[in-house]
Design an enzyme around this catalytic site. Structure first.
Site, short mmCIF file in Angstrom:
data_model
loop_
_atom_site.label_atom_id
_atom_site.label_comp_id
_atom_site.label_asym_id
_atom_site.label_seq_id
_atom_site.Cartn_x
_atom_site.Cartn_y
_atom_site.Cartn_z
N PHE A 144 55.37 85.35 71.45
CA PHE A 144 53.99 85.73 71.74
C PHE A 144 53.12 84.55 72.17
CE2 PHE A 144 53.23 84.39 67.31
CZ PHE A 144 52.02 83.72 67.44
N LYS A 156 62.35 90.37 78.63
CA LYS A 156 61.82 91.17 77.51
C LYS A 156 60.77 90.30 76.84
CE LYS A 156 61.67 91.90 73.63
NZ LYS A 156 60.35 91.76 72.92
N GLU A 179 56.23 91.82 72.48
CA GLU A 179 55.53 93.11 72.50
C GLU A 179 54.06 92.96 72.06
OE1 GLU A 179 57.89 91.98 70.58
OE2 GLU A 179 58.28 93.20 68.80
N SER A 235 61.18 82.54 66.91
CA SER A 235 61.33 81.94 65.57
C SER A 235 62.80 81.64 65.30
CB SER A 235 60.77 82.90 64.53
OG SER A 235 61.48 84.12 64.59
N CYS A 286 54.57 75.72 69.52
CA CYS A 286 55.77 75.15 68.88
C CYS A 286 55.75 73.63 68.95
CB CYS A 286 57.03 75.69 69.53
SG CYS A 286 57.19 75.11 71.20
N GLU A 307 57.69 76.53 58.61
CA GLU A 307 56.71 76.52 59.70
C GLU A 307 55.53 77.44 59.33
OE1 GLU A 307 57.89 78.72 63.26
OE2 GLU A 307 56.99 77.16 64.51
P1 NAD Z 1 59.72 86.05 67.14
O1 NAD Z 1 61.02 85.40 66.81
O2 NAD Z 1 59.12 86.98 66.15
O3 NAD Z 1 59.85 86.91 68.49
C1 NAD Z 1 60.42 86.34 69.66
C2 NAD Z 1 61.09 87.46 70.45
O4 NAD Z 1 62.13 88.04 69.65
C3 NAD Z 1 60.13 88.59 70.81
O5 NAD Z 1 60.38 88.98 72.14
C4 NAD Z 1 60.48 89.68 69.82
O6 NAD Z 1 60.31 90.98 70.34
C5 NAD Z 1 61.96 89.43 69.53
N1 NAD Z 1 62.33 89.83 68.16
C6 NAD Z 1 61.54 89.80 67.06
N2 NAD Z 1 62.24 90.22 65.98
C7 NAD Z 1 63.48 90.51 66.41
C8 NAD Z 1 64.66 91.00 65.76
N3 NAD Z 1 64.69 91.26 64.45
N4 NAD Z 1 65.77 91.20 66.50
C9 NAD Z 1 65.77 90.94 67.82
N5 NAD Z 1 64.67 90.48 68.49
C10 NAD Z 1 63.55 90.26 67.80
O7 NAD Z 1 58.70 84.87 67.52
P2 NAD Z 1 57.14 84.99 67.80
O8 NAD Z 1 56.45 85.22 66.50
O9 NAD Z 1 56.88 85.88 68.93
O10 NAD Z 1 56.83 83.50 68.31
C11 NAD Z 1 56.52 82.42 67.46
C12 NAD Z 1 57.73 81.58 67.16
O11 NAD Z 1 58.31 81.08 68.37
C13 NAD Z 1 57.42 80.35 66.33
O12 NAD Z 1 58.43 80.19 65.36
C14 NAD Z 1 57.44 79.21 67.33
O13 NAD Z 1 57.73 77.94 66.79
C15 NAD Z 1 58.53 79.68 68.23
N6 NAD Z 1 58.46 79.03 69.52
C16 NAD Z 1 59.41 78.10 69.81
C17 NAD Z 1 59.37 77.42 71.01
C18 NAD Z 1 60.42 76.41 71.35
O14 NAD Z 1 60.59 76.11 72.54
N7 NAD Z 1 61.16 75.87 70.39
C19 NAD Z 1 58.37 77.71 71.94
C20 NAD Z 1 57.41 78.69 71.62
C21 NAD Z 1 57.48 79.33 70.40
#
Ligand code: NAD
Length: 508
Positions: free
Chosen positions: A160, A184, A187, A237, A292, A394
């Site tokens: 997000f 994808k 959401e 994450s 991040c 985090e």
């Molecule tokens: P998230 O892991 O909740 O979601 C990321 C994606 O995974 C979304 O598209 C979501 O729909 C999907 N997803 C969520 N739960 C899932 C599941 N159980 N099974 C399959 N797919 C699933 O992350 P977020 O809250 O959207 O974003 C924040 C996180 O992203 C933080 O931890 C941040 O540090 C990390 N981030 C990392 C970087 C990097 O390059 N290392 C960059 C930006 C953000």
């Protein structure tokens, strides 16, 4: 000023998928809510795709692949150049979409759009970058050459917190190299990537080459388990990154999965503390800490450094300019959702319960005129210890934790030993210390007197340890390598005939 909640609450936009160059309503019967975080109201509804809808989207991308892969790299690059022009033309519109669904303040949202466009600009250089290698006459009449071929249909799954930048990291490099894309997005804020896919088609991109399917775990699992998907690029994450990497790899796909972070800034006694404070204000509280690469831990060498730094930071954190995303001149907007704000508040409570000192507690902040928005003030926490859970995990909010250490080695060890290894930085006037830090610290991206060392588009982005799974970084030449496979041809053209050879060549 933005409209107050009552005015907009009745308008719920209906979002869509973008498949084969068309907006598609979706037929799963499942929807996700999208909120305007500044107002704290439900602003839109997004369809959550079923497995069958994801499979149809992959089919569209699969059908578009042969023609797109066969299009000359120059022609693909020209379409990407037109895409860049359209992205610039629409950058304010894209940034506003980011503000309305994510909550970044407008200046920051504009910057995040620009960082994404820069990757597409880099991708326009594919005619040069995608060139293979050639060795002539490696034996009599024999030449060897290699080509970089696209993989096929590739998937991008994005978080997000950067709804413009991260989809462009992935799609820019994937598209120009001849792959077709099923994206994808999160959401929570899919409007910006949907609009960008439309702009790609407006730029002359053939329908089916860049598709956006909205959804949750069901859509992700459908992508991970479909054999037509050849590569998966994920950012999100760490637990989900691990799951995506394990599942995609087990299914024989190429996968890069970037995860969470806990980024340390090491502050040596010789550092200019006014500069450090300026750097920390932006790096810890910009984008409400939902980056991040945010700095979430300040590691001060010596109590004197910590005491002086906190004296400078405290009044500034207390007076952060916080408000509605679309208002200008602000330093911080709201958090993305009510649930995420609660999660951050729980971490602040945890830090207090674990015995650290809440120098500034942002939980009581109220944004005048936007009382329902998902706002938090900045928090500054001192006396944090490495064994605390609030330090190990985090937080992903506007919270800066301060740890006091006795030496440079002790400070560097904290960043090295932490499970996450995305970014880190050192502030010092001592070149030798900075050089040792950059050389030795076990973290993927390092800043020297630079708080957020995100590499530009022509380098590449990636952390270490639990911040990244897989071999290739995002974008730059690493992105090109991720989205292509090498084919090597050994060719003999000679006038005389062939003789049978049963042994491998030996030195004569
Ligand atoms: P998230 O892991 O909740 O979601 C990321 C994606 O995974 C979304 O598209 C979501 O729909 C999907 N997803 C969520 N739960 C899932 C599941 N159980 N099974 C399959 N797919 C699933 O992350 P977020 O809250 O959207 O974003 C924040 C996180 O992203 C933080 O931890 C941040 O540090 C990390 N981030 C990392 C970087 C990097 O390059 N290392 C960059 C930006 C953000």
């Amino acid at each position: 000023m933005s409209q107050p909640a009552e005015v907009v609450s009745s308008k719920i936009s209906q979002l869509f998928h973008y498949i084969n160059g068309e907006r598609v309503a979706g037929n799963s019967g499942r929807f996700g809510d999208i909120f305007n975080p500044s107002l704290g109201v439900r602003a839109a509804e997004v369809p959550l795709a079923s497995k069958a809808e994801v499979e149809d989207t992959i089919a569209a991308a699969q059908e578009a692949f042969p023609a797109w892969a066969a299009t000359s790299v120059l022609a693909r690059s020209r379409i990407m150049t037109k895409f860049v022009h359209l992205l610039y033309e629409h950058q304010h519109e894209l940034a506003e979409l980011v503000c309305k669904e994510h909550g970044k303040v407008i200046e920051d949202a504009m910057g995040s759009v620009l960082r994404g466009i820069e990757v597409v600009e880099f991708a326009c250089g594919a005619p040069h970058q995608q060139k293979g290698e050639f060795s002539d006459n490696v034996a009599r009449g024999i030449d060897i050459y290699s080509m970089r071929k696209p993989l096929g249909v590739v998937a991008g799954i994005t978080p997000f917190n950067f709804p413009a930048m991260i989809p462009l990291w992935m799609s820019g490099m994937a598209l120009v190299t001849g792959n077709t894309v099923v994206l994808k997005p999160s959401e929570k804020d899919p409007s910006c990537p949907l609009r960008m896919a439309e702009l790609f088609v407006e730029a002359g991109g053939p329908p089916g080459v860049f598709n956006v399917i909205n959804g949750d775990k069901e859509a992700v699992d459908a992508l991970l388990n479909d054999e037509r998907i050849k590569a998966v690029s994920f950012v999100g994450s760490t637990p989900i990154a691990q799951y995506v990497y394990a599942t995609a790899s087990a299914n024989g796909k190429r996968c890069q999965a970037m995860g969470g972070a806990k980024n340390h800034m090491l502050i040596l006694p010789d550092a200019e503390l006014e500069d450090v404070a300026n750097a920390l204000m932006g790096a810890a509280y910009g984008s409400a800490g939902e980056r991040c690469m945010s700095i979430s831990v300040g590691v001060c060498v010596g109590d004197e450094v910590a005491d002086r730094l906190i004296d400078i930071l405290k009044p500034r954190v207390e007076s952060l300019r916080i408000g509605s995303s679309l208002d200008t001149g602000l330093e911080m907007g709201p958090l993305v959702t009510k649930e995420h704000r609660e999660k951050v508040m729980n971490y602040i409570q945890m830090a207090k319960d674990e015995g650290s000192l809440l120098v500034v507690d942002g939980r009581d902040f109220v944004c005048d005129g936007h009382e329902n928005g998902y706002f938090l003030g900045g928090s500054l926490i001192d006396q944090v210890k490495p064994e605390m859970q609030s330090y190990q995990e985090e937080i992903f909010g506007p919270v800066l934790q301060i740890i006091r250490v006795g030496s440079f080695d002790e400070g560097m060890a904290l960043a090295t030993d932490h499970p996450f290894g995305n970014g880190t930085s050192i502030f010092t006037k001592n070149g030798a210390a900075a050089r040792t830090f950059a050389d030795k610290v076990e973290v993927g991206m390092v800043g020297i007197n630079v708080p957020i060392p995100v590499p530009l588009a022509f380098h590449s982005f990636g952390g270490w340890k639990s911040s990244s799974f897989g071999d290739h970084n995002q974008y730059g030449m690493e992105g090109l390598r991720f989205y292509t496979k090498v084919k090597t041809v050994t060719a003999r053209w000679q006038d005389k005939g062939l003789e049978a050879e049963f042994s491998m060549p030996v030195l004569k």
